[in-house]
Design a protein around this motif. Structure first.
Motif, PDB file in Angstrom:
ATOM      1  N   ASP A 343      15.857  49.256  52.551  1.00 17.50           N
ATOM      2  CA  ASP A 343      16.466  50.520  52.130  1.00 17.50           C
ATOM      3  C   ASP A 343      17.985  50.486  52.271  1.00 17.50           C
ATOM      4  OD1 ASP A 343      14.025  51.566  51.441  1.00 17.50           O
ATOM      5  OD2 ASP A 343      13.784  52.784  53.246  1.00 17.50           O
ATOM      6  N   VAL A 344      18.490  49.830  53.316  1.00 21.77           N
ATOM      7  CA  VAL A 344      19.942  49.645  53.442  1.00 21.77           C
ATOM      8  C   VAL A 344      20.480  48.896  52.228  1.00 21.77           C
ATOM      9  CG1 VAL A 344      21.685  48.291  54.692  1.00 21.77           C
ATOM     10  CG2 VAL A 344      20.180  49.819  55.951  1.00 21.77           C
ATOM     11  N   GLU A 345      19.791  47.833  51.836  1.00 22.43           N
ATOM     12  CA  GLU A 345      20.266  47.038  50.695  1.00 22.43           C
ATOM     13  C   GLU A 345      20.216  47.851  49.409  1.00 22.43           C
ATOM     14  OE1 GLU A 345      20.183  42.555  49.028  1.00 22.43           O
ATOM     15  OE2 GLU A 345      18.427  43.209  50.163  1.00 22.43           O
ATOM     16  N   ARG A 346      19.132  48.596  49.199  1.00 21.19           N
ATOM     17  CA  ARG A 346      19.045  49.381  47.973  1.00 21.19           C
ATOM     18  C   ARG A 346      20.114  50.465  47.956  1.00 21.19           C
ATOM     19  NH1 ARG A 346      13.808  52.218  44.948  1.00 21.19           N
ATOM     20  NH2 ARG A 346      15.034  52.841  43.141  1.00 21.19           N
ATOM     21  N   PHE A 347      20.311  51.132  49.081  1.00 22.29           N
ATOM     22  CA  PHE A 347      21.315  52.189  49.132  1.00 22.29           C
ATOM     23  C   PHE A 347      22.699  51.618  48.818  1.00 22.29           C
ATOM     24  CE2 PHE A 347      24.274  55.179  50.886  1.00 22.29           C
ATOM     25  CZ  PHE A 347      23.681  56.412  50.681  1.00 22.29           C
ATOM     26  N   GLY A 348      23.005  50.465  49.413  1.00 23.50           N
ATOM     27  CA  GLY A 348      24.322  49.884  49.193  1.00 23.50           C
ATOM     28  C   GLY A 348      24.553  49.411  47.773  1.00 23.50           C
ATOM     29  N   THR A 349      23.518  48.900  47.133  1.00 21.85           N
ATOM     30  CA  THR A 349      23.700  48.362  45.778  1.00 21.85           C
ATOM     31  C   THR A 349      23.562  49.423  44.698  1.00 21.85           C
ATOM     32  OG1 THR A 349      21.356  47.721  45.728  1.00 21.85           O
ATOM     33  CG2 THR A 349      22.942  46.059  46.434  1.00 21.85           C
ATOM     34  N   GLU A 350      22.794  50.512  44.962  1.00 18.04           N
ATOM     35  CA  GLU A 350      22.535  51.496  43.912  1.00 18.04           C
ATOM     36  C   GLU A 350      23.222  52.843  44.127  1.00 18.04           C
ATOM     37  OE1 GLU A 350      18.402  51.932  42.953  1.00 18.04           O
ATOM     38  OE2 GLU A 350      18.000  49.777  43.054  1.00 18.04           O
ATOM     39  N   VAL A 351      23.447  53.244  45.381  1.00 14.58           N
ATOM     40  CA  VAL A 351      24.012  54.577  45.638  1.00 14.58           C
ATOM     41  C   VAL A 351      25.512  54.517  45.902  1.00 14.58           C
ATOM     42  CG1 VAL A 351      23.906  56.646  47.077  1.00 14.58           C
ATOM     43  CG2 VAL A 351      21.791  55.414  46.509  1.00 14.58           C
ATOM     44  N   ILE A 352      25.947  53.617  46.782  1.00 15.38           N
ATOM     45  CA  ILE A 352      27.371  53.591  47.136  1.00 15.38           C
ATOM     46  C   ILE A 352      28.267  53.393  45.916  1.00 15.38           C
ATOM     47  CG2 ILE A 352      29.149  52.336  48.429  1.00 15.38           C
ATOM     48  CD1 ILE A 352      27.175  52.016  50.713  1.00 15.38           C
ATOM     49  N   PRO A 353      27.948  52.490  44.970  1.00 19.66           N
ATOM     50  CA  PRO A 353      28.824  52.381  43.789  1.00 19.66           C
ATOM     51  C   PRO A 353      28.897  53.678  42.979  1.00 19.66           C
ATOM     52  CG  PRO A 353      27.436  50.442  43.978  1.00 19.66           C
ATOM     53  CD  PRO A 353      26.921  51.433  44.970  1.00 19.66           C
ATOM     54  N   LEU A 354      27.801  54.420  42.896  1.00 22.18           N
ATOM     55  CA  LEU A 354      27.830  55.706  42.200  1.00 22.18           C
ATOM     56  C   LEU A 354      28.703  56.710  42.930  1.00 22.18           C
ATOM     57  CD1 LEU A 354      24.080  56.146  41.134  1.00 22.18           C
ATOM     58  CD2 LEU A 354      26.040  55.689  39.633  1.00 22.18           C
ATOM     59  N   VAL A 355      28.622  56.706  44.256  1.00 20.60           N
ATOM     60  CA  VAL A 355      29.484  57.603  45.035  1.00 20.60           C
ATOM     61  C   VAL A 355      30.949  57.288  44.765  1.00 20.60           C
ATOM     62  CG1 VAL A 355      30.205  58.251  47.370  1.00 20.60           C
ATOM     63  CG2 VAL A 355      27.768  58.027  46.837  1.00 20.60           C
ATOM     64  N   ARG A 356      31.306  56.013  44.747  1.00 18.06           N
ATOM     65  CA  ARG A 356      32.700  55.633  44.501  1.00 18.06           C
ATOM     66  C   ARG A 356      33.160  56.121  43.124  1.00 18.06           C
ATOM     67  NH1 ARG A 356      33.026  55.570  49.333  1.00 18.06           N
ATOM     68  NH2 ARG A 356      32.583  53.711  50.554  1.00 18.06           N
ATOM     69  N   GLU A 357      32.302  55.982  42.141  1.00 19.73           N
ATOM     70  CA  GLU A 357      32.634  56.434  40.792  1.00 19.73           C
ATOM     71  C   GLU A 357      32.811  57.952  40.748  1.00 19.73           C
ATOM     72  OE1 GLU A 357      30.436  56.500  36.419  1.00 19.73           O
ATOM     73  OE2 GLU A 357      29.895  54.944  37.874  1.00 19.73           O
ATOM     74  N   LEU A 358      31.898  58.671  41.403  1.00 22.29           N
ATOM     75  CA  LEU A 358      31.958  60.139  41.394  1.00 22.29           C
ATOM     76  C   LEU A 358      33.164  60.653  42.196  1.00 22.29           C
ATOM     77  CD1 LEU A 358      28.155  60.879  41.896  1.00 22.29           C
ATOM     78  CD2 LEU A 358      29.502  61.355  39.829  1.00 22.29           C
ATOM     79  N   GLU A 359      33.512  59.973  43.280  1.00 21.16           N
ATOM     80  CA  GLU A 359      34.689  60.352  44.050  1.00 21.16           C
ATOM     81  C   GLU A 359      35.941  60.325  43.179  1.00 21.16           C
ATOM     82  OE1 GLU A 359      34.309  59.019  48.673  1.00 21.16           O
ATOM     83  OE2 GLU A 359      34.252  57.392  47.198  1.00 21.16           O
ATOM     84  N   ARG A 360      36.058  59.288  42.388  1.00 18.58           N
ATOM     85  CA  ARG A 360      37.246  59.147  41.531  1.00 18.58           C
ATOM     86  C   ARG A 360      37.220  60.123  40.369  1.00 18.58           C
ATOM     87  NH1 ARG A 360      36.699  55.408  44.766  1.00 18.58           N
ATOM     88  NH2 ARG A 360      38.364  53.969  45.405  1.00 18.58           N
TER      89      ARG A 360
END
Length: 367
Positions: A343-360
Motif C-alpha cells: 500500500d505504501v508503494e501504491r500510494f507513492g506511485t499513484e497518489v503522491i504524483p496527483l497531489v503534486r499536480e493538484l497542488e500546482r
C-alpha cells in the motif's frame, strides 16, 4: 466537502507513514493485514517509501502488549536502524518523558544527527497509558502534570543542543553547567500530539510540529487555527500533521468495502478495552478535550481515528481530499495502511504524483 480558504503558497505537502515496529497492524480487526514487525521487513518498507516519495516515517513507542499487538521493538533504536538503511527519509522516534532522561536522549540525538545527515526527529508523547508506566515501576502523573513534564523535557533537549554551561532548574528535570560536544548542526525536529487545552498551548510555545488525530476538514481547521494563533502570540510558527488511514483501490466501492470489512471484523473486546483506557485518559483533562474524547467504536478500530480523515477511494479521490486538507493548513499527512509495503508503494506511485499536480494547479506551491 471543500472549505473555502485563502491558502498561502507553501512547500509541497509532506507524507509520512506509521512504521510497523509492533505486531498486529494498525487496525484492531481480524481482517488480513499483510504487515510484519521484523527489521528486514521494515528496512524494505523504508527503502520503498523513500523511493516513491515519502518524506518521514514515524516509529511507534510501546513497551507492553496492548490493542492487538503482542510484540514490539523499541522506537529509538529501531529508528536508528531505519536511518542507517535509507539515504533521504527522515525518521521520527516516539519517546515518553518519564521513560527517557532528557539529557541522555539529547546526547543520543546529537550523535544520531552526525551519523545520519540530520534526519532524526522526535515525537514527544506526554503519555496516556497508565498501565505501561505503573507496570514498569515508573511514576504516573495526572494529565496537567504530564504536559508540564513534557514541556520541561523539550526545554532541556533544546538547551543542551544549543547552549554551553546549560543549567536548568525545573520541577521534573535539573542540569548544572552542562556543555555537550558536538552540538547538532541541525536540531532534531520536535513533534507533539494531544487535543487538550494544555497540549495545544504547549505546541504553541515549544513544538515544531503538532500532530492531530484523524479528523474532518472542519475539525482539523479548528485545531490549526487555534494552535496557529497561540504560536503567533509567541512569534512562532507551528507546522501541522494529520493522521489518516488510507485505503486506495481501483473504485470507491471497493475501497469502502474494505473499510466496512475492517469494522465488521473488529476485535470488539480489544477495541472496547482500548476505548475504556483512552477515555479514562481523556476524562482526566480539565476541559474534556483530550484525545479520543468523542471517538466512537468505529473510530477506535483504527486507534488514531484514521478513518475520520476520509482517505478512502480511488487515487484521484484521495488526492483531491488531501489537497483540501492542505488548503486548511495541513503540512503533513501521517498515513496508516492495511497491507503496509504494497500500500505504501501504491500510494507513492499513484497518489503522491496527483497531489503534486493538484497542488500546482491550485497555486498552493511555487511552480
Amino acid at each position: 466537502m471543500t472549505m473555502t480558504t485563502n491558502p498561502e503558497i507553501s512547500n509541497d505537502l509532506s507524507f509520512a507513514y506509521w512504521v510497523p515496529n509492533v505486531s498486529g497492524g494498525l487496525v484492531v480487526s481480524t481482517i488480513e493485514q499483510r504487515t510484519n514487525h521484523t527489521p528486514d521487513y521494515n528496512r524494505d518498507v523504508a527503502q520503498t517509501a523513500e523511493r516513491v516519495g515519502f518524506d518521514y516515517a514515524l516509529t511507534q513507542v510501546r513497551y507492553l502488549a496492548s490493542y492487538g499487538a503482542d510484540a514490539q521493538h523499541e522506537s529509538v533504536s529501531f529508528s536508528l536502524g531505519l536511518l542507517a538503511a535509507t539515504e533521504r527519509l527522515k525518521v521520527i522516534a516516539a519517546v515518553h518523558p518519564g521513560q527517557w532522561p532528557p539529557a541522555i536522549l539529547a546526547k543520543l540525538g546529537a550523535t544520531a544527527q552526525e551519523l545520519h545527515d540530520n534526519r532524526l526527529a522526535l515525537n514527544v508523547v506526554s503519555g496516556w497509558f497508565k498501565k505501561e508506566y505503573t507496570d514498569l515501576g515508573l511514576p504516573w502523573l495526572d494529565h496537567e502534570e504530564r504536559y508540564r513534564r513534557a514541556e520541561e523535557f523539550i526545554e532541556v533537549l533544546r538547551g543542551l543542543w544549543t547552549r554551553d554551561d546549560f543549567t536548568y532548574r525545573g520541577d521534573f528535570y535539573r542540569t548544572r553547567d552542562v556543555t555537550f560536544r558536538p552540538q547538532p548542526k541541525l536540531q532534531p525536529e520536535i513533534f507533539q500530539g494531544g487535543n487538550s487545552t494544555s497540549a495545544r498551548a504547549m505546541a504553541g510555545r515549544l513544538s515544531d510540529w503538532y500532530f492531530m488525530n484523524g479528523n474532518t476538514l472542519e475539525g482539523a481547521a479548528e485545531q490549526i487555527q487555534d494552535v496557529g494563533a497561540q504560536a503567533a502570540a509567541h512569534n512562532r510558527r507551528v507546522r501541522f500533521g494529520l493522521n489518516g488511514f488510507a485505503v486506495v483501490r481501483d473504485t470507491e466501492a471497493e475501497a469502502q468495502a474494505v473499510v466496512e470489512e475492517i469494522i465488521a471484523k473488529a476485535d470488539a473486546d480489544k477495541v472496547n478495552d482500548f476505548g475504556n483506557a483512552v477515555k479514562q485518559a481523556g476524562a482526566a483533562t480539565s476541559d474534556g478535550k483530550g484525545m479520543w474524547a468523542d471517538s466512537e467504536f468505529k473510530d477506535l478500530v483504527q486507534y488514531n481515528d484514521g478513518f475520520r480523515t476520509g482517505l478512502i477511494g480511488t487515487p484521484e479521490q484521495v488526492a483531491r481530499r488531501i489537497v483540501d486538507y492542505k488548503k486548511v493548513g495541513v503540512d503533513l499527512l501521517l498515513l496508516g495502511f492495511l497491507h503496509v509495503r504494497e500500500d505504501v508503494e501504491r500510494f507513492g506511485t499513484e497518489v503522491i504524483p496527483l497531489v503534486r499536480e493538484l497542488e500546482r494547479e491550485a497555486g498552493l506551491v511555487a511552480s
